[in-house]
Motif scaffolding. Sequence first.
Motif, PDB file in Angstrom:
ATOM      1  N   HIS A  79       0.847  -1.196   0.000  1.00 33.62           N
ATOM      2  CA  HIS A  79       0.000   0.000   0.000  1.00 33.62           C
ATOM      3  C   HIS A  79       0.878   1.241   0.000  1.00 33.62           C
ATOM      4  N   SER A  80       0.543   2.195  -0.883  1.00 39.79           N
ATOM      5  CA  SER A  80       1.404   3.381  -0.978  1.00 39.79           C
ATOM      6  C   SER A  80       0.645   4.660  -1.306  1.00 39.79           C
ATOM      7  N   LEU A  81      -0.680   4.653  -1.235  1.00 42.35           N
ATOM      8  CA  LEU A  81      -1.463   5.797  -1.708  1.00 42.35           C
ATOM      9  C   LEU A  81      -0.970   6.176  -3.099  1.00 42.35           C
ATOM     10  N   ASP A  82      -0.522   7.437  -3.299  1.00 45.48           N
ATOM     11  CA  ASP A  82       0.001   7.757  -4.633  1.00 45.48           C
ATOM     12  C   ASP A  82       1.502   8.046  -4.598  1.00 45.48           C
ATOM     13  N   MET A  83       2.182   7.493  -3.600  1.00 46.99           N
ATOM     14  CA  MET A  83       3.637   7.631  -3.576  1.00 46.99           C
ATOM     15  C   MET A  83       4.255   6.843  -4.723  1.00 46.99           C
ATOM     16  N   ALA A  87       6.911  -0.745  -8.353  1.00 46.24           N
ATOM     17  CA  ALA A  87       5.821  -1.452  -9.031  1.00 46.24           C
ATOM     18  C   ALA A  87       5.031  -0.504  -9.918  1.00 46.24           C
ATOM     19  N   LYS A  88       4.756   0.704  -9.401  1.00 45.58           N
ATOM     20  CA  LYS A  88       4.023   1.672 -10.207  1.00 45.58           C
ATOM     21  C   LYS A  88       4.861   2.115 -11.406  1.00 45.58           C
ATOM     22  N   ARG A 302      -5.401   4.365  -4.217  1.00 45.55           N
ATOM     23  CA  ARG A 302      -4.926   4.611  -5.574  1.00 45.55           C
ATOM     24  C   ARG A 302      -3.644   3.837  -5.854  1.00 45.55           C
ATOM     25  N   GLY A 303      -2.918   3.483  -4.831  1.00 47.72           N
ATOM     26  CA  GLY A 303      -1.609   2.856  -5.029  1.00 47.72           C
ATOM     27  C   GLY A 303      -1.593   1.408  -4.618  1.00 47.72           C
ATOM     28  N   ALA A 307      -1.679  -4.958  -7.663  1.00 45.88           N
ATOM     29  CA  ALA A 307      -2.360  -4.846  -8.956  1.00 45.88           C
ATOM     30  C   ALA A 307      -1.430  -4.284 -10.022  1.00 45.88           C
ATOM     31  N   PHE A 308      -0.548  -3.359  -9.651  1.00 48.05           N
ATOM     32  CA  PHE A 308       0.441  -2.871 -10.616  1.00 48.05           C
ATOM     33  C   PHE A 308       1.320  -4.029 -11.113  1.00 48.05           C
ATOM     34  N   VAL A 309       1.688  -4.907 -10.197  1.00 44.66           N
ATOM     35  CA  VAL A 309       2.567  -6.032 -10.547  1.00 44.66           C
ATOM     36  C   VAL A 309       1.877  -6.967 -11.534  1.00 44.66           C
ATOM     37  N   THR A 310       0.644  -7.381 -11.231  1.00 41.65           N
ATOM     38  CA  THR A 310      -0.053  -8.302 -12.121  1.00 41.65           C
ATOM     39  C   THR A 310      -0.467  -7.615 -13.419  1.00 41.65           C
TER      40      THR A 310
END
Length: 429
Positions: A79-83, A87-88, A302-303, A307-310
């Motif tokens: 979890h990172s909010l929008d940091m 991965a992002k 948002r972060g 899900a970014f990884v998959t």
Amino acid sequence: MTVTQPSPSIFETLESEVRSYCRSWPVVFDRARGSRIHDEDGRTYLDFFSGAGALNYGHNNPVLKRALLDYLERDGVTHSLDMSTTAKRAFLERFQDLVLRPRGLTHKVMFPGPTGTNAVEAALKLARKVKGREAIVSFTNAFHGMSLGSLAVTGNSMKRAGAGIPLVHGTPMPFDNYFDGRVADFLWFERLLEDQGSGLNQPAAVIVETVQGEGGVNVARPEWLRGLADLCERRDMLLIVDDVQMGCGRTGSFFSFEEAGIVPDIITLSKSIGGYGLPMALTLFKPELDVWEPGEHNGTFRGHNPAFVTATAALDTYWADSDSMTKQTIARGEQTEAVLREIVAEHPGTGARHRGRGLVWGLEFDDKGWASRASARAFELGLLIETSGPQDEVLKLLPALTITADELDEGLRTLARAVRQTAQGETNT
């Protein structure tokens, strides 16, 4: 003889009455892989539902699962909010390289929250901010989400009624072929825009689905979409394409609007953009529309880095060679249409008809209750298939894009059997 009724389950005693899909498929599911899902009693079902389009690459796709497990095992940030995270960054780089640049798109990427309605709300909010106007035009039988802004541009009366308050600043117009070809495209819409006495405030934007999934698998023609894009440009309205369910390859190309040759001002994505069924949504918009102040539209989830990884793994696996993925989907769609044509021919007195694109298809009958009865019979035969349309009058086929030709044929034959037995009023196999 006294018959003891089974005790209510925890779902019935504790979960809200709002639950929906579990009523159509009253079993407890336990495992899934690819296009098959298993209940806790060991029965197997072929899945033509795909999480309402969130599982374009099937259940527990092994390539995506491996990427996710590797990330979690190394204590990657969840979890990172929008940091900013690795991965992002990886997702944005691959999304730009594999999706945006090959299509000549320069759209900015916004992470509005985890769901499709989050993406739509952000799109509507941004359009109003950019244009300084409140009105949004949508279309008959549209579905854009269940939060208040999205409901205001949704057509289904039952869903709209759940809002409990007036839904304002949204104006519906006829979707393609709403009048069965008897009225010229956009005649009514453009006349209202021209007429100072029409009562239609100048819209900030128009929001449209190229294929209305929840609305009954209504397919817009490419020429109709081009006409709409032209109208928006001439009348200073932003064009928003809601690709939440039809994007990520569902119609063949990555975006469903590519066939029409249009470039929307704003695009919404969710469902299968995460690849693995993990919550994720995007709002894409042309760079000149990026007028947000920092933090002006935010949210806690948002972060969602898993899900970014998959999502990145899905892009690398299926969209590095987009032609191959598109051709397979179109081939599976042709296979589907061929069987649906046979089903329609087998039931000439029912008014049966089919429609669709890629791997989203609808089967409708004059009797509005047929779809629900056939869906229930299909479930008894081991096939998950949902209904759609304002009266649940359309059987909606939404298999995974990764389904094999043999699995697809098995499911289509089961569907044909379910329809046949529904027509005959049979209750036994």
